[in-house]
Design an enzyme around this catalytic site. Sequence first.
Site, PDB file in Angstrom:
ATOM      1  N   SER A 274      -1.323   5.721   3.865  1.00 27.03           N
ATOM      2  CA  SER A 274      -1.018   5.316   2.832  1.00 27.03           C
ATOM      3  C   SER A 274      -0.964   7.437   1.635  1.00 27.03           C
ATOM      4  CB  SER A 274      -2.016   4.705   2.172  1.00 27.03           C
ATOM      5  OG  SER A 274      -2.169   4.944   0.548  1.00 27.03           O
TER       6      SER A 274
ATOM      7  N   TYR B 193     -10.752   1.812   1.397  1.00 29.83           N
ATOM      8  CA  TYR B 193      -9.745   1.284   1.705  1.00 29.83           C
ATOM      9  C   TYR B 193      -9.484   2.602   1.603  1.00 29.83           C
ATOM     10  CZ  TYR B 193      -4.498   0.614   1.329  1.00 29.83           C
ATOM     11  OH  TYR B 193      -3.154   0.603   1.323  1.00 29.83           O
TER      12      TYR B 193
ATOM     13  N   LYS C  70      -7.609   4.556   5.633  1.00 24.43           N
ATOM     14  CA  LYS C  70      -5.562   5.942   5.650  1.00 24.43           C
ATOM     15  C   LYS C  70      -6.085   6.688   6.202  1.00 24.43           C
ATOM     16  CE  LYS C  70      -3.879   2.045   4.925  1.00 24.43           C
ATOM     17  NZ  LYS C  70      -3.292   1.293   5.632  1.00 24.43           N
TER      18      LYS C  70
HETATM   19  N1  LIG Z   1       2.700  -1.808  -1.099  1.00 20.43           N
HETATM   20  C1  LIG Z   1       1.734  -0.174  -1.483  1.00 20.43           C
HETATM   21  O1  LIG Z   1       1.704  -0.554  -2.262  1.00 20.43           O
HETATM   22  C2  LIG Z   1       1.184   0.196   0.082  1.00 20.43           C
HETATM   23  C3  LIG Z   1       1.135   1.068  -0.128  1.00 20.43           C
HETATM   24  C4  LIG Z   1       0.452   2.241   0.809  1.00 20.43           C
HETATM   25  C5  LIG Z   1       0.462   1.473   1.773  1.00 20.43           C
HETATM   26  N2  LIG Z   1       0.964   0.933   2.149  1.00 20.43           N
HETATM   27  C6  LIG Z   1       0.300   0.154   3.354  1.00 20.43           C
HETATM   28  O2  LIG Z   1       1.510  -0.893   3.485  1.00 20.43           O
HETATM   29  C7  LIG Z   1       1.006  -1.466   4.626  1.00 20.43           C
HETATM   30  C8  LIG Z   1       1.613  -3.403   5.450  1.00 20.43           C
HETATM   31  O3  LIG Z   1       1.729  -3.132   3.198  1.00 20.43           O
HETATM   32  P1  LIG Z   1       2.423  -4.128   2.516  1.00 20.43           P
HETATM   33  O4  LIG Z   1       1.679  -4.007   1.150  1.00 20.43           O
HETATM   34  O5  LIG Z   1       3.785  -4.541   3.056  1.00 20.43           O
HETATM   35  O6  LIG Z   1       1.137  -5.257   3.117  1.00 20.43           O
HETATM   36  P2  LIG Z   1       2.067  -7.263   2.290  1.00 20.43           P
HETATM   37  O7  LIG Z   1       3.835  -7.184   1.811  1.00 20.43           O
HETATM   38  O8  LIG Z   1       0.742  -8.082   1.916  1.00 20.43           O
HETATM   39  O9  LIG Z   1       2.307  -7.552   3.219  1.00 20.43           O
HETATM   40  C9  LIG Z   1       0.895  -7.789   4.657  1.00 20.43           C
HETATM   41  C10 LIG Z   1       1.785  -8.192   5.652  1.00 20.43           C
HETATM   42  O10 LIG Z   1       0.801  -7.729   7.228  1.00 20.43           O
HETATM   43  C11 LIG Z   1       0.024  -9.154   7.476  1.00 20.43           C
HETATM   44  N3  LIG Z   1      -1.859  -9.422   7.571  1.00 20.43           N
HETATM   45  C12 LIG Z   1      -1.994  -9.239   6.909  1.00 20.43           C
HETATM   46  N4  LIG Z   1      -3.548  -9.293   7.137  1.00 20.43           N
HETATM   47  C13 LIG Z   1      -3.481  -9.217   8.688  1.00 20.43           C
HETATM   48  C14 LIG Z   1      -3.973  -9.323   9.875  1.00 20.43           C
HETATM   49  N5  LIG Z   1      -5.304  -8.998   9.778  1.00 20.43           N
HETATM   50  N6  LIG Z   1      -3.135  -8.925  10.947  1.00 20.43           N
HETATM   51  C15 LIG Z   1      -2.099  -8.783  11.509  1.00 20.43           C
HETATM   52  N7  LIG Z   1      -0.977  -8.915  10.395  1.00 20.43           N
HETATM   53  C16 LIG Z   1      -1.754  -9.245   9.070  1.00 20.43           C
HETATM   54  C17 LIG Z   1       0.941 -10.200   5.600  1.00 20.43           C
HETATM   55  O11 LIG Z   1       0.593 -11.755   6.566  1.00 20.43           O
HETATM   56  P3  LIG Z   1      -0.030 -12.744   7.237  1.00 20.43           P
HETATM   57  O12 LIG Z   1      -0.747 -12.721   5.834  1.00 20.43           O
HETATM   58  O13 LIG Z   1       0.798 -13.868   8.064  1.00 20.43           O
HETATM   59  O14 LIG Z   1      -0.998 -12.464   8.384  1.00 20.43           O
HETATM   60  C18 LIG Z   1       2.046  -9.383   6.147  1.00 20.43           C
HETATM   61  O15 LIG Z   1       2.926 -10.431   7.189  1.00 20.43           O
HETATM   62  C19 LIG Z   1      -0.866  -1.446   5.041  1.00 20.43           C
HETATM   63  O16 LIG Z   1      -0.951  -1.453   6.246  1.00 20.43           O
HETATM   64  C20 LIG Z   1      -1.034  -1.517   3.655  1.00 20.43           C
HETATM   65  O17 LIG Z   1      -2.140  -0.470   3.751  1.00 20.43           O
HETATM   66  C21 LIG Z   1       1.338  -0.363   1.353  1.00 20.43           C
END
Ligand SMILES: NC(=O)c1ccc[n+]([C@@H]2O[C@H](COP(=O)([O-])OP(=O)(O)OC[C@H]3O[C@@H](n4cnc5c(N)ncnc54)[C@H](OP(=O)(O)O)[C@@H]3O)[C@@H](O)[C@H]2O)c1
Length: 282
Positions: free
Chosen positions: A173, A186, A190
């Site tokens: 991130s 968090y 990261k």
């Molecule tokens: N969104 C942002 O602004 C942002 C910014 C920087 C970095 N990130 C990073 O991007 C990544 C994805 O985030 P996102 O925003 O796309 O999240 P999201 O939309 O909430 O999707 C999360 C996905 O991960 C699955 N999941 C959650 N916990 C899990 C676990 N313990 N094991 C396996 N699968 C799991 C969820 O499905 P289930 O509920 O079925 O498990 C879902 O498919 C993360 O690493 C996050 O830190 C996000």
Amino acid sequence: MFRPLTRAWRGLLPSKALLSMRGTSRGARGNTNPINKVAVVTGSTNGIGFAIARRLAQDGAHVVVSSRKQENVDQAVATLQGEGLSVTGTMCHVGKAEDRERLVATAVKLHGGVDILISNAAVNPFFGNLIDVTEEVWDKILDINVKATALLTKAVVPEMAKRGGGSIVIVSSVAAYSPFPSLGAYNVSKTALLGLTKNLAIELAQWNVRVNCLAPGLMKTSFSRMLWENQEREESIKAAMLIKRIGKPEDCAGIVSFLCSEDANYITGETVVVAGGVLSHL
Ligand SMILES: NC(=O)c1ccc[n+]([C@@H]2O[C@H](COP(=O)([O-])OP(=O)(O)OC[C@H]3O[C@@H](n4cnc5c(N)ncnc54)[C@H](OP(=O)(O)O)[C@@H]3O)[C@@H](O)[C@H]2O)c1
């Protein structure tokens, strides 16, 4: 980076050849990479992971999607197969050893091996001061966000080595560089992933496995809802960006596909920030 090149190639191809390319496993976009590679993506039934899975499959990979809930896996697989993509799935909670093993075993059983790992799943169970984070919360964040990435890498590397190499992308991130307020544990997890990327890149080069990292900025997903559903907060976040909009999961997907492609075969140990110009590193 893919698209101008792809367009340029298209201009050189007779239209018949272009038509036959579309009809093969080369993927809907006609890219030459990562054709016929087998990709495993964690946390890929929603958000950024789902967009990456879709894009890798569009670019010709056979993709195994995964997440904790079977119904989410089934839905993601149905959606992507409905788009004509080569996608299968299995349940995998990345914090569970038996799930990680099953994920790798599924890819090997269905597709004969693993070439690409995208370690995307992460959690953030706490919002508040760093000094108020309990031991239980620290354990959960470090287990899922950092340790599971290292252990899943350990599980896939022998498979990659058997095939002469592979590519790993770890999703960190921009918070690794510019901490988000009230998300201290968090943020630390990261930042640890930047170090994991560098260290794995050094160790895995001997097997021709490249390890790179993606550092997204704020993307509109359910994970980050708390940061964008309040309009005032959204506006203050946008004010710090050069590109004045919140990102979409698709903004991350092409760069990950590029990092897994032959075009990136001289890149390892690097982190790409996709954050609309938010201040990160020099
Ligand atoms: N969104 C942002 O602004 C942002 C910014 C920087 C970095 N990130 C990073 O991007 C990544 C994805 O985030 P996102 O925003 O796309 O999240 P999201 O939309 O909430 O999707 C999360 C996905 O991960 C699955 N999941 C959650 N916990 C899990 C676990 N313990 N094991 C396996 N699968 C799991 C969820 O499905 P289930 O509920 O079925 O498990 C879902 O498919 C993360 O690493 C996050 O830190 C996000």
